[in-house]
Enzyme design. Structure first.
Site, PDB file in Angstrom:
ATOM      1  N   ASN A 220     -42.084  16.923 -14.513  1.00  0.00           N
ATOM      2  CA  ASN A 220     -40.924  17.601 -15.106  1.00  0.00           C
ATOM      3  C   ASN A 220     -40.444  16.806 -16.322  1.00  0.00           C
ATOM      4  O   ASN A 220     -40.998  15.759 -16.657  1.00  0.00           O
ATOM      5  CB  ASN A 220     -39.813  17.778 -14.062  1.00  0.00           C
ATOM      6  CG  ASN A 220     -39.377  16.447 -13.490  1.00  0.00           C
ATOM      7  OD1 ASN A 220     -38.872  15.592 -14.199  1.00  0.00           O
ATOM      8  ND2 ASN A 220     -39.595  16.244 -12.192  1.00  0.00           N
ATOM      9  N   ASP A 288     -40.456  18.664  -6.207  1.00  0.00           N
ATOM     10  CA  ASP A 288     -40.267  19.219  -4.867  1.00  0.00           C
ATOM     11  C   ASP A 288     -41.584  19.600  -4.201  1.00  0.00           C
ATOM     12  O   ASP A 288     -41.660  19.720  -2.984  1.00  0.00           O
ATOM     13  CB  ASP A 288     -39.375  20.468  -4.947  1.00  0.00           C
ATOM     14  CG  ASP A 288     -37.944  20.086  -5.317  1.00  0.00           C
ATOM     15  OD1 ASP A 288     -37.501  19.010  -4.881  1.00  0.00           O
ATOM     16  OD2 ASP A 288     -37.294  20.847  -6.060  1.00  0.00           O
ATOM     17  N   PRO A 315     -41.770  14.620   0.334  1.00  0.00           N
ATOM     18  CA  PRO A 315     -40.692  14.082   1.169  1.00  0.00           C
ATOM     19  C   PRO A 315     -39.386  14.048   0.386  1.00  0.00           C
ATOM     20  O   PRO A 315     -39.392  13.802  -0.824  1.00  0.00           O
ATOM     21  CB  PRO A 315     -41.150  12.666   1.505  1.00  0.00           C
ATOM     22  CG  PRO A 315     -42.172  12.319   0.473  1.00  0.00           C
ATOM     23  CD  PRO A 315     -42.799  13.610   0.037  1.00  0.00           C
ATOM     24  N   ASP A 316     -38.285  14.301   1.056  1.00  0.00           N
ATOM     25  CA  ASP A 316     -36.975  14.239   0.394  1.00  0.00           C
ATOM     26  C   ASP A 316     -36.429  12.820   0.560  1.00  0.00           C
ATOM     27  O   ASP A 316     -36.021  12.413   1.659  1.00  0.00           O
ATOM     28  CB  ASP A 316     -36.028  15.279   0.990  1.00  0.00           C
ATOM     29  CG  ASP A 316     -34.780  15.438   0.127  1.00  0.00           C
ATOM     30  OD1 ASP A 316     -34.236  14.401  -0.312  1.00  0.00           O
ATOM     31  OD2 ASP A 316     -34.372  16.582  -0.116  1.00  0.00           O
ATOM     32  N   LYS A 349     -25.025  20.731  -1.132  1.00  0.00           N
ATOM     33  CA  LYS A 349     -26.042  19.660  -1.177  1.00  0.00           C
ATOM     34  C   LYS A 349     -25.549  18.401  -0.453  1.00  0.00           C
ATOM     35  O   LYS A 349     -26.312  17.727   0.227  1.00  0.00           O
ATOM     36  CB  LYS A 349     -26.387  19.355  -2.633  1.00  0.00           C
ATOM     37  CG  LYS A 349     -27.645  18.552  -2.774  1.00  0.00           C
ATOM     38  CD  LYS A 349     -28.330  18.790  -4.085  1.00  0.00           C
ATOM     39  CE  LYS A 349     -28.982  20.172  -4.138  1.00  0.00           C
ATOM     40  NZ  LYS A 349     -29.614  20.465  -5.406  1.00  0.00           N
ATOM     41  N   LYS A 353     -28.000  17.178   2.460  1.00  0.00           N
ATOM     42  CA  LYS A 353     -28.703  15.900   2.272  1.00  0.00           C
ATOM     43  C   LYS A 353     -28.125  14.807   3.163  1.00  0.00           C
ATOM     44  O   LYS A 353     -28.787  13.822   3.445  1.00  0.00           O
ATOM     45  CB  LYS A 353     -28.599  15.452   0.811  1.00  0.00           C
ATOM     46  CG  LYS A 353     -29.161  16.446  -0.198  1.00  0.00           C
ATOM     47  CD  LYS A 353     -30.634  16.271  -0.399  1.00  0.00           C
ATOM     48  CE  LYS A 353     -31.127  17.144  -1.549  1.00  0.00           C
ATOM     49  NZ  LYS A 353     -32.547  16.975  -1.830  1.00  0.00           N
TER      50      LYS A 353
HETATM   51  O1  C5P Z   1     -32.874  19.137  -3.647  1.00  0.00           O
HETATM   52  P1  C5P Z   1     -32.624  18.734  -5.057  1.00  0.00           P
HETATM   53  O2  C5P Z   1     -33.871  18.367  -5.808  1.00  0.00           O
HETATM   54  O3  C5P Z   1     -31.764  19.667  -5.832  1.00  0.00           O
HETATM   55  O4  C5P Z   1     -31.728  17.434  -4.912  1.00  0.00           O
HETATM   56  C1  C5P Z   1     -31.484  16.559  -5.955  1.00  0.00           C
HETATM   57  C2  C5P Z   1     -31.184  15.182  -5.417  1.00  0.00           C
HETATM   58  O5  C5P Z   1     -32.095  14.861  -4.368  1.00  0.00           O
HETATM   59  C3  C5P Z   1     -31.366  14.125  -6.452  1.00  0.00           C
HETATM   60  O6  C5P Z   1     -30.472  13.064  -6.137  1.00  0.00           O
HETATM   61  C4  C5P Z   1     -32.815  13.697  -6.240  1.00  0.00           C
HETATM   62  O7  C5P Z   1     -33.028  12.378  -6.684  1.00  0.00           O
HETATM   63  C5  C5P Z   1     -32.950  13.802  -4.737  1.00  0.00           C
HETATM   64  N1  C5P Z   1     -34.285  14.165  -4.282  1.00  0.00           N
HETATM   65  C6  C5P Z   1     -35.032  13.245  -3.614  1.00  0.00           C
HETATM   66  N2  C5P Z   1     -36.268  13.583  -3.124  1.00  0.00           N
HETATM   67  C7  C5P Z   1     -36.749  14.826  -3.309  1.00  0.00           C
HETATM   68  C8  C5P Z   1     -35.998  15.780  -3.980  1.00  0.00           C
HETATM   69  C9  C5P Z   1     -34.762  15.427  -4.466  1.00  0.00           C
HETATM   70  O8  C5P Z   1     -34.595  12.102  -3.453  1.00  0.00           O
HETATM   71  N3  C5P Z   1     -37.950  15.134  -2.846  1.00  0.00           N
END
Ligand code: C5P
Length: 421
Positions: A220, A288, A315-316, A349, A353
C-alpha cells in the site's frame, strides 16, 4: 540588556564556554557575567587567538575559576584533563565560534585545547558564529554548518549589521542576552523531555509487503512518516523505543532501535519479540490480506487473460497485542484510517481491537494523508475524544507521547486519562 528579573534560571547548571579568536570575543565577557548572574557556573576555555582579544585574567575574574588555555600545560592536564572539561559540563557554548573553529569541529580536528575538548566532548554544543559576512556565506562554512547541525550542534545567530572590518552583512555574533536565551531554551527543551525515561515503547510503522511470487508483492501507499514521527517523539521523551517498520525510505529517528520487516507475519513476530513494553503504538498500515500460497517461482504469463490469487487474512497485530494477559502493554494505541463515518468507525474499532486509544484519521478521497507532512486526527478512548485538526505528523507524535506520559504517571486505567474535549 536583560535586568536581573528577566534573567533565566540557570541555577546549578554547569557551562563550558569556549572562546575562540574574533573581535566578538569581548562580548564573551558580558556573556559570562550574564550566565553567572543566572545562577550557572562557567568554566572557560580560551584559544590562543581568543587570548589576543581578551585576557585569561579578565575571563578568570568573571568565571571565578581557572581558565584553560594550553593543551600541553602539565598542570592543567594534571588538574583537569580536556576529557573531563567537557564531561563535567551540562552544555558546551562556543562564543564566538570562528569560521576556523567551526571548520575544525566539522572535520574532527584536534590540535589545541578548544578543538580537542570539543572532539572529546559528550555534551550538546551550542555555537554562536561570528565572522566576516563573506566567510559566513562561503560554501565551505555553509557545508561545515550543515554537517555540524546534522550532528545535533545547536546554533544562535549570527546577526546582520555593520562589521568590525567596516563591511555590512550577516556575521555579527548574537548578543550575549540572546545567547543566554538560547542556553535557557536548551535546558527547557531537555527538561520537558525525559518524561518517559525508563519506559519501553514499541511503534509499528510503514506498509507491509505480502509476496505473490519471488518478484511481486501486494502493498500500500503508506510512507511511514507518521509512525516514524511517533517513534521520534517517544525517544525524545527518553523512552527506550523500538520501531518495527515495513519497507520505507524514511530515515530512522535518532535514539530509536529499528527492526525492518516485510510481511505482516514478520511484523507480528518482531513485535512479540520486543515485549514486554509499556506502550505499543500500531501506526503501520498492515496489509489485511496475503496470498494464501505464494509461488516459489515467478508466475509466467501463459496466454491466460486472468490470474486468480487466493487471499487469506494476515494476523491482526493490534488485536494480538491488545489481548489481556501478563504481557499486555499498559497502553495500546491503534490507528483508524477511514473514508467515511470516521468517529463511529473509530469507536467500533476501539472495541473490536480491544486497544485503549484509537488515533482516528480521515482519509482524503485522493489519498493525500499518505506521504503528507500534515494530519488531522482525533484521539478516541472509551471516555472521550480529543481533536487535533491540521497538525504536523511530528505534532501528532509529540501529543501522543505527552498523553502517554500523563497516563503512565497516573495510577488509573488508561482509557480514563485522556479526558473529554
Ligand atoms: O483493521 P484496520 O486495518 O482498519 O485497523 C487499523 C489499525 O490496526 C492500525 O493501528 C493498524 O496498525 C492495525 N493493524 C494491525 N494488524 C493488521 C491490521 C491492522 O496491527 N493486520
Amino acid at each position: 540588556m536583560p535586568d536581573a528579573t528577566q534573567l533565566p534560571d540557570l541555577a546549578g547548571k554547569r557551562l563550558l564556554l569556549v572562546i575562540s579568536g574574533g573581535i566578538a570575543a569581548y562580548k564573551a565577557l558580558e556573556l559570562i557575567r550574564l550566565m553567572r548572574k543566572s545562577g550557572a557556573s562557567v568554566r572557560a576555555v580560551l584559544t590562543k587567538a581568543g587570548a589576543e582579544f581578551v585576557t585569561p585574567l579578565s575571563v578568570g575574574a568573571l568565571t571565578e575559576d581557572k581558565v584553560y588555555t594550553d593543551l600541553f600545560s602539565l598542570t592543567d592536564e594534571a588538574e583537569m584533563g580536556h576529557i573531563r572539561l567537557s564531561r563535567e559540563a551540562d552544555l558546551i557554548v562556543v562564543a564566538p565560534a570562528t569560521a576556523d573553529l567551526l571548520a575544525k569541529m566539522a572535520q574532527g580536528l584536534a590540535d589545541d585545547i578548544a578543538s580537542t575538548t570539543l572532539l572529546a566532548g559528550d555534551k550538546t554544543v551550542l555555537v554562536a558564529p561570528a565572522m566576516n559576512y563573506r566567510m559566513w556565506e562561503h560554501p565551505a562554512t555553509v557545508a561545515n554548518l550543515a554537517t555540524l547541525e546534522s550532528r545535533g550542534v545547536l546554533r544562535v545567530g549570527p546577526e546582520p549589521g555593520p562589521m568590525a572590518c567596516g563591511e555590512f552583512g550577516t556575521g555579527r555574533m548574537a548578543e550575549p542576552a540572546d545567547i543566554l536565551q538560547a542556553v535557557a531554551s536548551f535546558f527547557t527543551s531537555t527538561a520537558v523531555g525525559g518524561r518517559l525515561k525508563g519506559r519501553r515503547v514499541l511503534v509499528t510503522s510503514g506498509p507491509t509487503r505480502e509476496a505473490i511470487d519471488p518478484v511481486r508483492f501486494i502493498s500500500n501507499h503508506s510512507s511511514g512518516k507518521q509512525g516514524h514521527a511517533i517513534a521520534a517523539a517517544f525517544a525524545k521523551q527518553g523512552a527506550e523505543t523500538i520501531l518495527v517498520t515495513g519497507p520505507t525510505v524514511e530515515p530512522v529517528p535518532a535514539g530509536v532501535a529499528v527492526v525492518r520487516v516485510e510481511s505482516a507475519e514478520d511484523m507480528l513476530n518482531a513485535c512479540l519479540k520486543s515485549l514486554p513494553v509499556d506502550v505499543a503504538v500500531c501506526a503501520a498500515a498492515v496489509g489485511d490480506w496475503r496470498v494464501a500460497k505464494p509461488s516459489a517461482k515467478k508466475i509466467k504469463k501463459r496466454g491466460d487473460e486472468t490470474l486468480e490469487l487466493k487471499l487469506t487474512q494476515t494476523p491482526d497485530i493490534l488485536k494480538t497485542l491488545s489481548k489481556k494477559g501478563p504481557k499486555r502493554p499498559r497502553l495500546v494505541v491503534g490507528f483508524a484510517l477511514e473514508t467515511d463515518d470516521l468517529m463511529k468507525n473509530a469507536a467500533a474499532k476501539l472495541k473490536s481491537k480491544g486497544c485503549d486509544w484509537i488515533v482516528a484519521n480521515a482519509a482524503a478521497q485522493d489519498g493525500s494523508v499518505f506521504g503528507s507532512d500534515y494530519n488531522s486526527v482525533s484521539l478516541v478512548s472509551a471516555e472521550g475524544t480529543q481533536s487535533w485538526p491540521r497538525v504536523t505528523k511530528q505534532d501528532v507524535g509529540q501529543r501522543l507521547a505527552a498523553a502517554a506520559a500523563d497516563t503512565l504517571s497516573a495510577p488509573t486505567n488508561p482509557s480514563r486519562k485522556i479526558g473529554a474535549a
